[in-house]
Motif scaffolding. Structure first.
Motif, mmCIF file in Angstrom:
data_model
loop_
_atom_site.group_PDB
_atom_site.id
_atom_site.type_symbol
_atom_site.label_atom_id
_atom_site.label_comp_id
_atom_site.label_asym_id
_atom_site.label_seq_id
_atom_site.Cartn_x
_atom_site.Cartn_y
_atom_site.Cartn_z
ATOM 1 N N GLN A 324 34.747 44.786 -4.182
ATOM 2 C CA GLN A 324 34.674 44.003 -5.405
ATOM 3 C C GLN A 324 34.407 44.891 -6.612
ATOM 4 O OE1 GLN A 324 35.303 40.781 -5.920
ATOM 5 N NE2 GLN A 324 34.938 41.121 -8.117
ATOM 6 N N ARG A 327 37.496 46.856 -7.604
ATOM 7 C CA ARG A 327 38.511 46.064 -8.292
ATOM 8 C C ARG A 327 38.198 45.887 -9.776
ATOM 9 N NH1 ARG A 327 38.905 43.078 -3.329
ATOM 10 N NH2 ARG A 327 37.168 41.758 -4.007
ATOM 11 N N LYS A 386 42.066 39.144 -16.546
ATOM 12 C CA LYS A 386 41.895 38.570 -15.205
ATOM 13 C C LYS A 386 41.895 37.050 -15.256
ATOM 14 C CE LYS A 386 39.401 42.456 -13.162
ATOM 15 N NZ LYS A 386 38.145 42.928 -12.567
ATOM 16 N N ALA A 387 41.229 36.501 -16.293
ATOM 17 C CA ALA A 387 41.189 35.042 -16.392
ATOM 18 C C ALA A 387 42.590 34.478 -16.640
ATOM 19 C CB ALA A 387 40.242 34.618 -17.514
ATOM 20 N N LYS A 389 45.430 35.905 -15.783
ATOM 21 C CA LYS A 389 46.219 36.109 -14.567
ATOM 22 C C LYS A 389 45.858 35.082 -13.509
ATOM 23 C CE LYS A 389 47.345 39.570 -11.057
ATOM 24 N NZ LYS A 389 47.102 40.953 -10.575
ATOM 25 N N LYS A 390 44.566 34.809 -13.396
ATOM 26 C CA LYS A 390 44.102 33.854 -12.388
ATOM 27 C C LYS A 390 44.668 32.468 -12.639
ATOM 28 C CE LYS A 390 39.886 31.775 -10.516
ATOM 29 N NZ LYS A 390 38.406 31.777 -10.565
ATOM 30 N N HIS A 391 44.750 32.084 -13.910
ATOM 31 C CA HIS A 391 45.222 30.745 -14.239
ATOM 32 C C HIS A 391 46.667 30.751 -14.727
ATOM 33 C CE1 HIS A 391 41.253 28.971 -13.706
ATOM 34 N NE2 HIS A 391 40.750 29.999 -14.365
ATOM 35 N N LYS A 392 47.394 31.822 -14.408
ATOM 36 C CA LYS A 392 48.832 31.914 -14.673
ATOM 37 C C LYS A 392 49.169 31.706 -16.152
ATOM 38 C CE LYS A 392 49.945 30.358 -10.007
ATOM 39 N NZ LYS A 392 50.659 29.356 -9.189
ATOM 40 N N ALA A 398 41.787 29.389 -18.709
ATOM 41 C CA ALA A 398 41.167 30.707 -18.804
ATOM 42 C C ALA A 398 39.939 30.670 -19.705
ATOM 43 C CB ALA A 398 42.182 31.721 -19.328
ATOM 44 N N GLU A 401 37.086 29.228 -17.821
ATOM 45 C CA GLU A 401 36.568 30.212 -16.859
ATOM 46 C C GLU A 401 35.659 31.226 -17.553
ATOM 47 O OE1 GLU A 401 36.370 32.141 -13.060
ATOM 48 O OE2 GLU A 401 37.232 30.200 -13.616
#
Length: 418
Positions: A324, A327, A386-387, A389-392, A398, A401
């Protein structure tokens, strides 16, 4: 005097228990010289109750004056209330008597008392306690015999806690608190007041009478009336002058109600409330807290390795922690593979025990070590990437998040050229 007689004498309309209770208190306190603090929302009729107290008191033949403390500039309010001597300040071409001198033997109504400056509050406290005051620019102590009735539409106790109102003056004025109920708490009186106002204005302007249909009556009663009686009276006057159709329907009545105030006052779901617009400082705090958490995890890992001589019983948890943390490090653009750490637990045999303990614990990874960036801007940029990317790419999800508003996220994307 009975409550109904007081209503008829001062033109008070309504049968609400809260209104009747306020009239009873005013009637009971009127014969005394006790200071009264009247509280209530703007437009609820606080000044009417000040007249009731004065007219029902032994001072009824003395002068009465109403002073709006919020309408007098801070630099001149002392002169207005207590007077000044000639030359006390620039423009004081002669001496002037203040309200406490001209109203001697009567009643002074100080409206919006919470707007009074702190220095003037100290002078007022002395008048209440000893009946003494000093003119601006003078050293001579004057005497006065004035009853003070104060009123405000704000919570004075909150102003005391905020340091905007003197606590001793608050308790001195609040000897008898008198609360005037807002119109929304007197629903049974709303239609009575409306009929009285429309009758008065149709007689004044010589127009036909106004009537409300059943739906319009329900709109009238269920509206919150933030401006209270004053707002209801103004709307009645508009209807009496402007409407040609004298039977008012609900859609017609709604055109006279401010749109922003006509929304439902029902409780809102907690998850439907708008999120607070967090600033960049809040984002940086979040980044720092995440860094602190990572450091704590690393300290635990190192302490565990030292305690067990290089072999940790919780090596699986450490593997997850290292992966973790790795990353979270910025990788080169051309590196599309994510490195994986593996903590290998050694075989517990004599040969291994006789060897060097440092070889008993192996950390392997298949990528080149990259020095971690400690820049808060880089961390902030990385979290936003990252937020998204996570939520496309959905900015609203995002932003939720990240704990910020969508507007703030959009601004940060433009600032960081993401």
């Amino acid at each position: 005097m009975e409550v109904q007689e007081i209503k008829q004498r001062f033109g008070i309309i309504g049968n609400s228990p809260l209104l009747n209770r306020a009239i009873v208190i005013a009637n009971q306190v009127a014969p005394t010289d006790i200071s009264v603090l009247i509280t209530g929302e703007s437009g609820s009729g606080k000044e009417v109750f000040s007249h009731i107290i004065h007219q029902m008191s032994p001072r009824k033949h003395g002068p009465f004056i109403a002073v709006n403390c919020g309408a007098i500039p801070e630099g001149t309010i002392d002169s207005e209330l207590f007077g000044h001597e000639k030359g006390a300040y620039t423009g004081a071409v002669g001496e002037r008597k203040g309200y406490f001198e001209t109203v001697n033997g009567g009643t002074i109504f100080l409206d919006e008392i919470a707007e009074m400056p702190l220095g003037t509050q100290a002078r007022l406290l002395r008048v209440l306690e000893s009946g003494q005051y000093i003119r601006v620019g003078s050293s001579k102590v004057e005497k006065t015999n004035v009853r003070v009735i104060a009123a405000t539409n704000v919570d004075v106790y909150d102003a005391v806690k905020a340091g905007k109102f003197r606590e001793d003056l608050y308790y001195r004025l609040n000897t008898v608190p008198l609360r005037i109920p807002p119109l929304r708490d007197r629903k049974e009186d709303i239609f009575l007041l409306f009929r009285k106002f429309t009758a008065d204005f149709t007689d004044k302007y010589r127009t036909p009478p106004i009537q409300l249909d059943d739906e319009a009556q329900q709109v009238l009663i269920n509206y919150s009336w933030p401006g209270n009686v004053r707002q209801l009276k103004n709307m009645a006057e508009q209807l009496a002058v402007l409407e040609r159709d004298r039977v008012i329907t609900a859609p017609t009545l709604l055109t006279y109600i401010p749109h922003e105030a006509s929304r439902s006052n029902l409780p809102m779901r907690l998850d439907a409330q708008p999120k607070e617009d967090f600033s960049e400082r809040d984002i940086l705090y979040k980044v720092l807290f995440d860094m602190k958490r990572d450091m704590v995890e690393l300290k635990k890992l190192v302490a565990d390795i030292i305690e067990h001589g290089g072999v940790s019983p919780n090596y699986a948890n450490h593997t997850q922690t290292l992966n973790q943390l790795y990353r979270d490090i910025e990788l080169p653009v051309n590196n599309h593979t994510e490195p994986q750490f593996t903590l290998q637990q050694p075989v517990n045999n004599n040969a291994a025990n006789n060897g060097n303990n440092n070889d008993a614990f192996h950390i392997t990874h298949d990528a080149e070590e990259v020095e971690e960036s400690l820049s808060l801007v880089d961390k902030e940029s990385d979290l936003i990437r990252k937020a998204l990317k996570k939520h496309k790419g959905k900015r609203k999800l995002a932003a939720n998040e990240l704990g910020i508003s969508e507007r703030t996220l959009y601004r940060k994307i433009k600032e960081l050229n993401l």
